[in-house]
Design a protein around this motif. Structure first.
Motif, PDB file in Angstrom:
ATOM      1  N   ILE A  80      -7.737  -1.870  -3.629  1.00 50.82           N
ATOM      2  CA  ILE A  80      -7.049  -1.177  -2.535  1.00 50.82           C
ATOM      3  C   ILE A  80      -6.231  -0.045  -3.156  1.00 50.82           C
ATOM      4  CG2 ILE A  80      -5.029  -2.734  -2.557  1.00 50.82           C
ATOM      5  CD1 ILE A  80      -5.019  -2.432   0.559  1.00 50.82           C
ATOM      6  N   GLU A  81      -6.235   1.104  -2.495  1.00 44.20           N
ATOM      7  CA  GLU A  81      -5.499   2.261  -3.016  1.00 44.20           C
ATOM      8  C   GLU A  81      -4.583   2.826  -1.936  1.00 44.20           C
ATOM      9  OE1 GLU A  81      -6.220   6.475  -5.398  1.00 44.20           O
ATOM     10  OE2 GLU A  81      -7.946   5.427  -4.543  1.00 44.20           O
ATOM     11  N   PHE A  82      -3.345   3.129  -2.338  1.00 39.33           N
ATOM     12  CA  PHE A  82      -2.353   3.745  -1.453  1.00 39.33           C
ATOM     13  C   PHE A  82      -2.042   5.136  -1.984  1.00 39.33           C
ATOM     14  CE2 PHE A  82      -1.246  -0.863  -1.797  1.00 39.33           C
ATOM     15  CZ  PHE A  82      -1.676  -1.254  -0.536  1.00 39.33           C
ATOM     16  N   SER A  83      -2.077   6.135  -1.111  1.00 37.42           N
ATOM     17  CA  SER A  83      -1.818   7.507  -1.558  1.00 37.42           C
ATOM     18  C   SER A  83      -0.326   7.790  -1.706  1.00 37.42           C
ATOM     19  CB  SER A  83      -2.441   8.517  -0.588  1.00 37.42           C
ATOM     20  OG  SER A  83      -1.812   8.434   0.680  1.00 37.42           O
ATOM     21  N   THR A  84       0.517   6.974  -1.089  1.00 45.08           N
ATOM     22  CA  THR A  84       1.971   7.091  -1.227  1.00 45.08           C
ATOM     23  C   THR A  84       2.533   5.695  -1.461  1.00 45.08           C
ATOM     24  OG1 THR A  84       2.606   6.676   1.082  1.00 45.08           O
ATOM     25  CG2 THR A  84       1.945   8.935   0.525  1.00 45.08           C
ATOM     26  N   GLY A  85       3.817   5.618  -1.767  1.00 41.53           N
ATOM     27  CA  GLY A  85       4.463   4.324  -1.920  1.00 41.53           C
ATOM     28  C   GLY A  85       4.477   3.563  -0.600  1.00 41.53           C
ATOM     29  N   VAL A  86       4.382   2.235  -0.682  1.00 38.75           N
ATOM     30  CA  VAL A  86       4.369   1.365   0.499  1.00 38.75           C
ATOM     31  C   VAL A  86       5.189   0.123   0.186  1.00 38.75           C
ATOM     32  CG1 VAL A  86       2.090   2.150   1.294  1.00 38.75           C
ATOM     33  CG2 VAL A  86       2.253   0.173  -0.248  1.00 38.75           C
ATOM     34  N   ASN A  92       8.455  -3.098  -2.767  1.00 38.87           N
ATOM     35  CA  ASN A  92       7.989  -1.712  -2.794  1.00 38.87           C
ATOM     36  C   ASN A  92       6.949  -1.537  -3.891  1.00 38.87           C
ATOM     37  OD1 ASN A  92       9.723  -0.989  -0.731  1.00 38.87           O
ATOM     38  ND2 ASN A  92      11.342  -0.308  -2.111  1.00 38.87           N
ATOM     39  N   LEU A  93       5.835  -0.903  -3.531  1.00 40.39           N
ATOM     40  CA  LEU A  93       4.768  -0.614  -4.488  1.00 40.39           C
ATOM     41  C   LEU A  93       4.584   0.889  -4.592  1.00 40.39           C
ATOM     42  CD1 LEU A  93       1.983  -3.195  -3.510  1.00 40.39           C
ATOM     43  CD2 LEU A  93       3.798  -3.448  -5.205  1.00 40.39           C
ATOM     44  N   ARG A  94       4.330   1.357  -5.777  1.00 39.23           N
ATOM     45  CA  ARG A  94       4.073   2.785  -5.983  1.00 39.23           C
ATOM     46  C   ARG A  94       2.679   3.141  -5.471  1.00 39.23           C
ATOM     47  NH1 ARG A  94       6.071   3.686 -12.235  1.00 39.23           N
ATOM     48  NH2 ARG A  94       8.269   3.198 -11.875  1.00 39.23           N
ATOM     49  N   VAL A 112      -2.182 -14.023  -1.281  1.00 30.45           N
ATOM     50  CA  VAL A 112      -2.817 -12.745  -1.640  1.00 30.45           C
ATOM     51  C   VAL A 112      -2.078 -12.200  -2.859  1.00 30.45           C
ATOM     52  CG1 VAL A 112      -3.280 -10.375  -0.895  1.00 30.45           C
ATOM     53  CG2 VAL A 112      -3.514 -12.264   0.732  1.00 30.45           C
ATOM     54  N   HIS A 113      -2.841 -11.758  -3.849  1.00 32.72           N
ATOM     55  CA  HIS A 113      -2.296 -11.139  -5.059  1.00 32.72           C
ATOM     56  C   HIS A 113      -2.744  -9.677  -5.075  1.00 32.72           C
ATOM     57  CE1 HIS A 113      -1.962 -15.292  -6.830  1.00 32.72           C
ATOM     58  NE2 HIS A 113      -3.048 -15.469  -6.094  1.00 32.72           N
ATOM     59  N   LEU A 114      -1.803  -8.773  -5.239  1.00 36.94           N
ATOM     60  CA  LEU A 114      -2.148  -7.383  -5.502  1.00 36.94           C
ATOM     61  C   LEU A 114      -1.831  -7.137  -6.970  1.00 36.94           C
ATOM     62  CD1 LEU A 114      -0.993  -5.375  -2.348  1.00 36.94           C
ATOM     63  CD2 LEU A 114      -3.151  -6.533  -2.803  1.00 36.94           C
ATOM     64  N   ASN A 115      -2.879  -6.902  -7.723  1.00 37.63           N
ATOM     65  CA  ASN A 115      -2.786  -6.831  -9.172  1.00 37.63           C
ATOM     66  C   ASN A 115      -2.550  -5.397  -9.612  1.00 37.63           C
ATOM     67  OD1 ASN A 115      -4.184  -6.436 -11.875  1.00 37.63           O
ATOM     68  ND2 ASN A 115      -3.983  -8.656 -11.763  1.00 37.63           N
ATOM     69  N   SER A 116      -1.496  -5.189 -10.380  1.00 41.65           N
ATOM     70  CA  SER A 116      -1.060  -3.833 -10.718  1.00 41.65           C
ATOM     71  C   SER A 116      -1.998  -3.093 -11.651  1.00 41.65           C
ATOM     72  CB  SER A 116       0.339  -3.880 -11.342  1.00 41.65           C
ATOM     73  OG  SER A 116       0.318  -4.720 -12.484  1.00 41.65           O
ATOM     74  N   LYS A 117      -2.797  -3.803 -12.434  1.00 41.21           N
ATOM     75  CA  LYS A 117      -3.661  -3.124 -13.397  1.00 41.21           C
ATOM     76  C   LYS A 117      -4.955  -2.624 -12.774  1.00 41.21           C
ATOM     77  CE  LYS A 117      -2.034  -4.935 -17.754  1.00 41.21           C
ATOM     78  NZ  LYS A 117      -2.386  -5.641 -18.992  1.00 41.21           N
ATOM     79  N   ALA A 118      -5.329  -3.168 -11.628  1.00 34.84           N
ATOM     80  CA  ALA A 118      -6.623  -2.844 -11.020  1.00 34.84           C
ATOM     81  C   ALA A 118      -7.721  -2.977 -12.063  1.00 34.84           C
ATOM     82  CB  ALA A 118      -6.625  -1.447 -10.393  1.00 34.84           C
ATOM     83  N   ALA A 119      -7.560  -3.970 -12.939  1.00 32.99           N
ATOM     84  CA  ALA A 119      -8.513  -4.173 -14.030  1.00 32.99           C
ATOM     85  C   ALA A 119      -9.764  -4.869 -13.509  1.00 32.99           C
ATOM     86  CB  ALA A 119      -7.874  -5.019 -15.135  1.00 32.99           C
ATOM     87  N   ASP A 138      -0.197 -10.232 -14.113  1.00 29.63           N
ATOM     88  CA  ASP A 138      -0.362  -8.811 -13.771  1.00 29.63           C
ATOM     89  C   ASP A 138      -0.131  -8.522 -12.285  1.00 29.63           C
ATOM     90  OD1 ASP A 138      -0.911  -8.107 -16.379  1.00 29.63           O
ATOM     91  OD2 ASP A 138      -3.072  -8.281 -16.157  1.00 29.63           O
ATOM     92  N   ASP A 139       0.310  -9.516 -11.530  1.00 30.47           N
ATOM     93  CA  ASP A 139       0.584  -9.288 -10.112  1.00 30.47           C
ATOM     94  C   ASP A 139       1.686  -8.258  -9.928  1.00 30.47           C
ATOM     95  OD1 ASP A 139      -1.276 -11.021  -9.093  1.00 30.47           O
ATOM     96  OD2 ASP A 139       0.144 -12.597  -8.544  1.00 30.47           O
ATOM     97  N   ALA A 140       1.430  -7.262  -9.093  1.00 29.22           N
ATOM     98  CA  ALA A 140       2.511  -6.384  -8.645  1.00 29.22           C
ATOM     99  C   ALA A 140       3.303  -7.130  -7.578  1.00 29.22           C
ATOM    100  CB  ALA A 140       1.943  -5.092  -8.083  1.00 29.22           C
ATOM    101  N   VAL A 141       2.574  -7.909  -6.774  1.00 27.92           N
ATOM    102  CA  VAL A 141       3.199  -8.741  -5.745  1.00 27.92           C
ATOM    103  C   VAL A 141       2.205  -9.824  -5.336  1.00 27.92           C
ATOM    104  CG1 VAL A 141       2.408  -7.271  -3.816  1.00 27.92           C
ATOM    105  CG2 VAL A 141       4.444  -8.699  -3.526  1.00 27.92           C
ATOM    106  N   SER A 142       2.729 -10.992  -4.991  1.00 24.19           N
ATOM    107  CA  SER A 142       1.896 -12.031  -4.381  1.00 24.19           C
ATOM    108  C   SER A 142       2.683 -12.609  -3.212  1.00 24.19           C
ATOM    109  CB  SER A 142       1.511 -13.115  -5.385  1.00 24.19           C
ATOM    110  OG  SER A 142       2.647 -13.782  -5.863  1.00 24.19           O
TER     111      SER A 142
END
Length: 198
Positions: A80-86, A92-94, A112-119, A138-142
């Motif tokens: 998933i990609e965000f063009s601005t911070g959300v 808060n995610l960049r 749900v885990h949003l993984n910051s590395k997008a690895a 590596d979770d940005a948020v869960s």
């Protein structure tokens, strides 16, 4: 006689090129690539994923075990990609790309885990399974997500909806399950920031 030879040579060439073209034709992907995108507020949200089919199988609880973290798609990671911070899950995610992982449960209280590395999902494989500790690191948020049972979705699908054009609702639907989580695109905060600049 000459015309017959020319005809036979042309026919042989046609057959040969037809076989070569057929040999290059590949089978359709079992889990074809899919993409969904929508602008919500000031934010472009895009999801890239692979879309496997149920094909008469029991998915959750059997193919994808309860309590085991799953890549929320097939083949490569779901991104998933965000063009601005959300803001997601109260954090808060960049702007940027995040891999989506999910941990299904029988009770319906999925994580749900949003993984910051997008690895690549394969970066988290251990003994043929996803290493949950490595994902969590590596979770940005869960966060816990809303689940709904009922209906049938043959191919895994993601949807983005935003009735108020401020908060997006991301839904993953597959088999008889829908998992939904909100993404606050922070429209009001961005408007306030804009005002303070002038």
């Amino acid at each position: 006689m000459k015309n017959t030879k020319l005809f036979l040579m042309a026919f042989a060439l046609f057959i040969t090129s037809s076989f070569a073209a057929f040999a290059q034709l590949q089978q359709p992907a079992l889990s074809p690539a899919a993409h969904v995108s929508q602008t919500v507020g000031f934010t472009q949200i895009s999801i890239d994923y692979s879309s496997p089919a149920v094909k008469g199988r029991k998915i959750f609880g059997e193919i994808e075990k309860y309590g085991v973290t799953w890549r929320a798609g097939a083949n490569a990671q779901t991104v998933i990609e965000f063009s601005t911070g959300v803001s997601v899950g109260g954090k808060n995610l960049r702007a940027g790309k995040y891999s989506i992982f999910m941990t299904p449960t029988e009770s319906g209280d999925w994580t749900v885990h949003l993984n910051s590395k997008a690895a690549s999902v394969f970066a988290y494989m251990k003994d043929g399974k996803i290493d949950e500790e490595a994902v969590a690191k590596d979770d940005a948020v869960s966060f816990k997500a809303t689940t709904e049972r009922g209906g049938k979705t043959e191919r895994l699908q993601y949807h983005i909806s935003a009735n108020d054009n401020k908060v997006a609702h991301i839904t993953m639907a597959w088999e008889g399950v829908k998992v939904t989580f909100p993404v606050d695109t922070q429209v009001d905060q961005k408007m306030e920031q804009f005002k303070t600049q002038f």
